[in-house]
Design a protein around this motif. Sequence first.
Motif, PDB file in Angstrom:
ATOM      1  N   VAL A 132       2.373   8.543   5.116  1.00  0.00           N
ATOM      2  CA  VAL A 132       3.016   8.601   6.433  1.00  0.00           C
ATOM      3  C   VAL A 132       2.396   7.530   7.339  1.00  0.00           C
ATOM      4  O   VAL A 132       3.098   6.763   8.002  1.00  0.00           O
ATOM      5  CB  VAL A 132       2.857  10.008   7.063  1.00  0.00           C
ATOM      6  CG1 VAL A 132       3.369  10.009   8.491  1.00  0.00           C
ATOM      7  CG2 VAL A 132       3.589  11.046   6.238  1.00  0.00           C
ATOM      8  N   VAL A 133       1.048   7.442   7.336  1.00  0.00           N
ATOM      9  CA  VAL A 133       0.356   6.461   8.177  1.00  0.00           C
ATOM     10  C   VAL A 133       0.747   5.039   7.770  1.00  0.00           C
ATOM     11  O   VAL A 133       1.108   4.209   8.619  1.00  0.00           O
ATOM     12  CB  VAL A 133      -1.176   6.640   8.060  1.00  0.00           C
ATOM     13  CG1 VAL A 133      -1.900   5.556   8.831  1.00  0.00           C
ATOM     14  CG2 VAL A 133      -1.590   8.012   8.564  1.00  0.00           C
ATOM     15  N   ALA A 134       0.697   4.757   6.454  1.00  0.00           N
ATOM     16  CA  ALA A 134       0.953   3.397   5.987  1.00  0.00           C
ATOM     17  C   ALA A 134       2.381   2.963   6.287  1.00  0.00           C
ATOM     18  O   ALA A 134       2.623   1.831   6.723  1.00  0.00           O
ATOM     19  CB  ALA A 134       0.673   3.309   4.483  1.00  0.00           C
ATOM     20  N   VAL A 135       3.339   3.875   6.077  1.00  0.00           N
ATOM     21  CA  VAL A 135       4.743   3.518   6.310  1.00  0.00           C
ATOM     22  C   VAL A 135       4.979   3.256   7.800  1.00  0.00           C
ATOM     23  O   VAL A 135       5.660   2.296   8.174  1.00  0.00           O
ATOM     24  CB  VAL A 135       5.680   4.623   5.761  1.00  0.00           C
ATOM     25  CG1 VAL A 135       7.106   4.391   6.199  1.00  0.00           C
ATOM     26  CG2 VAL A 135       5.605   4.670   4.247  1.00  0.00           C
ATOM     27  N   VAL A 136       4.375   4.088   8.666  1.00  0.00           N
ATOM     28  CA  VAL A 136       4.539   3.875  10.110  1.00  0.00           C
ATOM     29  C   VAL A 136       3.893   2.550  10.514  1.00  0.00           C
ATOM     30  O   VAL A 136       4.492   1.748  11.254  1.00  0.00           O
ATOM     31  CB  VAL A 136       3.944   5.055  10.909  1.00  0.00           C
ATOM     32  CG1 VAL A 136       3.883   4.710  12.388  1.00  0.00           C
ATOM     33  CG2 VAL A 136       4.767   6.305  10.695  1.00  0.00           C
ATOM     34  N   ALA A 194       0.837  -1.204   0.000  1.00  0.00           N
ATOM     35  CA  ALA A 194       0.000   0.000   0.000  1.00  0.00           C
ATOM     36  C   ALA A 194       0.870   1.252   0.000  1.00  0.00           C
ATOM     37  O   ALA A 194       0.579   2.217  -0.709  1.00  0.00           O
ATOM     38  CB  ALA A 194      -0.929  -0.001   1.208  1.00  0.00           C
ATOM     39  N   SER A 195       1.974   1.239   0.775  1.00  0.00           N
ATOM     40  CA  SER A 195       2.872   2.404   0.802  1.00  0.00           C
ATOM     41  C   SER A 195       3.424   2.686  -0.580  1.00  0.00           C
ATOM     42  O   SER A 195       3.491   3.845  -1.018  1.00  0.00           O
ATOM     43  CB  SER A 195       4.035   2.166   1.766  1.00  0.00           C
ATOM     44  OG  SER A 195       3.577   1.787   3.027  1.00  0.00           O
ATOM     45  N   MET A 196       3.827   1.602  -1.281  1.00  0.00           N
ATOM     46  CA  MET A 196       4.377   1.800  -2.617  1.00  0.00           C
ATOM     47  C   MET A 196       3.311   2.341  -3.571  1.00  0.00           C
ATOM     48  O   MET A 196       3.581   3.248  -4.360  1.00  0.00           O
ATOM     49  CB  MET A 196       4.935   0.496  -3.171  1.00  0.00           C
ATOM     50  CG  MET A 196       5.610   0.679  -4.509  1.00  0.00           C
ATOM     51  SD  MET A 196       5.803  -0.834  -5.445  1.00  0.00           S
ATOM     52  CE  MET A 196       4.115  -1.300  -5.776  1.00  0.00           C
ATOM     53  N   HIS A 197       2.085   1.817  -3.455  1.00  0.00           N
ATOM     54  CA  HIS A 197       1.012   2.311  -4.321  1.00  0.00           C
ATOM     55  C   HIS A 197       0.736   3.782  -4.042  1.00  0.00           C
ATOM     56  O   HIS A 197       0.470   4.561  -4.958  1.00  0.00           O
ATOM     57  CB  HIS A 197      -0.256   1.489  -4.112  1.00  0.00           C
ATOM     58  CG  HIS A 197      -0.143   0.096  -4.653  1.00  0.00           C
ATOM     59  ND1 HIS A 197       0.671  -0.214  -5.721  1.00  0.00           N
ATOM     60  CD2 HIS A 197      -0.727  -1.061  -4.281  1.00  0.00           C
ATOM     61  CE1 HIS A 197       0.576  -1.513  -5.976  1.00  0.00           C
ATOM     62  NE2 HIS A 197      -0.253  -2.051  -5.107  1.00  0.00           N
ATOM     63  N   LEU A 198       0.781   4.160  -2.747  1.00  0.00           N
ATOM     64  CA  LEU A 198       0.567   5.571  -2.404  1.00  0.00           C
ATOM     65  C   LEU A 198       1.648   6.432  -3.049  1.00  0.00           C
ATOM     66  O   LEU A 198       1.376   7.523  -3.556  1.00  0.00           O
ATOM     67  CB  LEU A 198       0.573   5.753  -0.882  1.00  0.00           C
ATOM     68  CG  LEU A 198      -0.690   5.256  -0.197  1.00  0.00           C
ATOM     69  CD1 LEU A 198      -0.474   5.092   1.295  1.00  0.00           C
ATOM     70  CD2 LEU A 198      -1.848   6.225  -0.451  1.00  0.00           C
ATOM     71  N   PHE A 199       2.882   5.916  -3.062  1.00  0.00           N
ATOM     72  CA  PHE A 199       3.976   6.656  -3.694  1.00  0.00           C
ATOM     73  C   PHE A 199       3.708   6.819  -5.192  1.00  0.00           C
ATOM     74  O   PHE A 199       3.958   7.882  -5.767  1.00  0.00           O
ATOM     75  CB  PHE A 199       5.310   5.934  -3.453  1.00  0.00           C
ATOM     76  CG  PHE A 199       6.491   6.652  -4.039  1.00  0.00           C
ATOM     77  CD1 PHE A 199       6.945   7.820  -3.464  1.00  0.00           C
ATOM     78  CD2 PHE A 199       7.121   6.170  -5.170  1.00  0.00           C
ATOM     79  CE1 PHE A 199       8.024   8.505  -4.014  1.00  0.00           C
ATOM     80  CE2 PHE A 199       8.201   6.843  -5.715  1.00  0.00           C
ATOM     81  CZ  PHE A 199       8.656   8.011  -5.132  1.00  0.00           C
ATOM     82  N   VAL A 200       3.163   5.759  -5.811  1.00  0.00           N
ATOM     83  CA  VAL A 200       2.832   5.842  -7.245  1.00  0.00           C
ATOM     84  C   VAL A 200       1.747   6.906  -7.471  1.00  0.00           C
ATOM     85  O   VAL A 200       1.857   7.760  -8.369  1.00  0.00           O
ATOM     86  CB  VAL A 200       2.364   4.462  -7.768  1.00  0.00           C
ATOM     87  CG1 VAL A 200       1.799   4.588  -9.174  1.00  0.00           C
ATOM     88  CG2 VAL A 200       3.519   3.475  -7.746  1.00  0.00           C
ATOM     89  N   HIS A 230      -0.581  12.176   3.382  1.00  0.00           N
ATOM     90  CA  HIS A 230      -0.870  11.874   4.785  1.00  0.00           C
ATOM     91  C   HIS A 230      -0.978  10.362   4.993  1.00  0.00           C
ATOM     92  O   HIS A 230      -0.444   9.811   5.949  1.00  0.00           O
ATOM     93  CB  HIS A 230      -2.174  12.550   5.215  1.00  0.00           C
ATOM     94  CG  HIS A 230      -2.043  14.039   5.367  1.00  0.00           C
ATOM     95  ND1 HIS A 230      -0.865  14.636   5.703  1.00  0.00           N
ATOM     96  CD2 HIS A 230      -2.950  15.039   5.239  1.00  0.00           C
ATOM     97  CE1 HIS A 230      -1.035  15.950   5.769  1.00  0.00           C
ATOM     98  NE2 HIS A 230      -2.301  16.218   5.487  1.00  0.00           N
ATOM     99  N   LEU A 231      -1.700   9.691   4.064  1.00  0.00           N
ATOM    100  CA  LEU A 231      -1.881   8.244   4.207  1.00  0.00           C
ATOM    101  C   LEU A 231      -0.559   7.505   4.062  1.00  0.00           C
ATOM    102  O   LEU A 231      -0.355   6.466   4.685  1.00  0.00           O
ATOM    103  CB  LEU A 231      -2.887   7.730   3.171  1.00  0.00           C
ATOM    104  CG  LEU A 231      -4.344   8.095   3.429  1.00  0.00           C
ATOM    105  CD1 LEU A 231      -5.236   7.496   2.342  1.00  0.00           C
ATOM    106  CD2 LEU A 231      -4.811   7.589   4.795  1.00  0.00           C
TER     107      LEU A 231
END
Lengths: 159, 425
Positions: free
Chosen positions: B96-100, B41-47, B93-94
Amino acid sequence: MKDDPPETTRRNLLWKSVVAGTGLGLLATALAWARSLSPKVLYEPPTKRRIGPPGRFPEGRTFLSEERIFVLRQGNAYRAISAVCTHLGCTVGEADGGGYHCPCHGSFFSETGTNEAGPAPRPLPWLPLTVTGGALVVDLEGEVGPDHRLEVAVEGKPQ
Amino acid sequence: MPRTPREASEAVVQNFALHAFPARITKRALSWLATGWLGTASMHLFVILTVTGLVLMFLYVPSVDRAYDSVKDLQYVVAFGSWIRGTHRIAAHLMVVAVVLHLVRVFLTGAYKREGPPGSFRPMNWWLGLALLLLTFGLSFTGYLLPWDQLAYWAVTVGTQIAAAAPLIGEDLRGLLLGGTTVGQSALIRFYVLHCFVLPMATIFLVSWHFWRIRKDGGLAVADRVGDAVKARAKALPPKPGKTYTLMGSTEGGTVQVETPVALMEEESESSVPHVVRRGFVVFLVTFALCSLLGLLLHAPLEEAANPAVTPNPAKAPWYFLWLQELVSILTFRIGDTVIDGTLIGGILLPGLIVTVLAAWPFLDRSPAAAAGVWFHRTRRRQNVIFLVLLLAAVVLTIIGTFFRGPYWGWVWPWDPSSPVHTFF
């Protein structure tokens, strides 16, 4: 080969010099290029500013937003105090009943600029005032004692 | 058989698509609950951030005179501009949340532990993950300045003053970030270049490395126990000369792919295509739908244009730094006339200490190999409890900083009309 070659041959030494030279060259280049990131000239507002004729300031405290200072006038005596919080650089406001209050972390400075409460590590500095060509000049980088006053004879009544 | 190492590596490069995933993957690693798929999910958010950010780059002008107006245009004039900007902000914002949360999952399952399959070294990926966490904060914080509104200006003024509190290098660091002594044009262009090029490039590089390490470490730690069980039943196959792991010369010392023939455990595994790909796509769709909807519903704030003369009251850091700002405020106290400045402790030393301790943790954790990849393993109970208590403390401080701090950083109850809660909901 009967005996091992000596540790340092001519070829060996040349090779080491080439490696060291290339490495030093690349390092020097990197340092020189990185140096470009710290500016030699700053196109920022000057730290010594003309803030207008003494007569423009009313009795008491006046906030100058451009300079982020308060100018205090008592009759012919002028003082200037920095409005930049010594904690993290927010602009302090006038507190009710004298003193200064910082909105960021709630530091409180007394009327003399002393840091009385909150995280501020140092008092608000009092700034040197001079008169040049009929105008007050404040030095934003300078600092004077809290008792420093500039006496200017002003024509007419304070506004 | 490859005749030269060059042929061997070419065989791998040409098959990149097939080598992103192993041929088969354990059902355990595919499970939703084992990992929460938070890294994916973090990677997708980065995309999503890259794509929306690219659109924003066409419309944004990184100049002190134009920045605010161009963002205002984006918000109110450009067709669907506020949606794109809202999606970009929510995704940030998400992320930051997902990575944490990803870090929390890895800690609670002990997935960073040294005791992995033969030839693995999971602490490496733990360190890469920590670096990616810092990059995520860096990306978010540099993006904060770009709208050049009051919120941006003062968050960065305060943030860079905290950087200046670092011993010895502090002032130089602040000067390097700002390119001057005040937050002005040089600071804006530096933050812009960091935000749009330097930090994303570093992130892409580290994410690729992070993914590659998963394969190198023999898959996810949550699936380690499956491998053990199979190993007990089946005899390991000898390394096959035609396989990638042999071509890459990675079999010396063995890897899980070699020592635990996943292909043997049909009942424990699925083929990666389509199972991993399908789940990954589902995660992408959910992530994207969430960002897009929230981006439509929650409007990204745009305050008045930056004004160095007027500090908003209260002036707050971005929410994910508010626990630190709260600590800076709490840790500042006076003994007589001396002020103990919390900036150094709360702003520099404590975050530095947290990152250092986390980085060293794989070597401080003395739990047995059986605890790797298991949620709340009993041998790791004490460290999990301490970790969760500290995490909870940070969350509580963040909530206090966000909702309970009003003018002059004073305490405000949520039912008070001046409470910041009312600007949120």
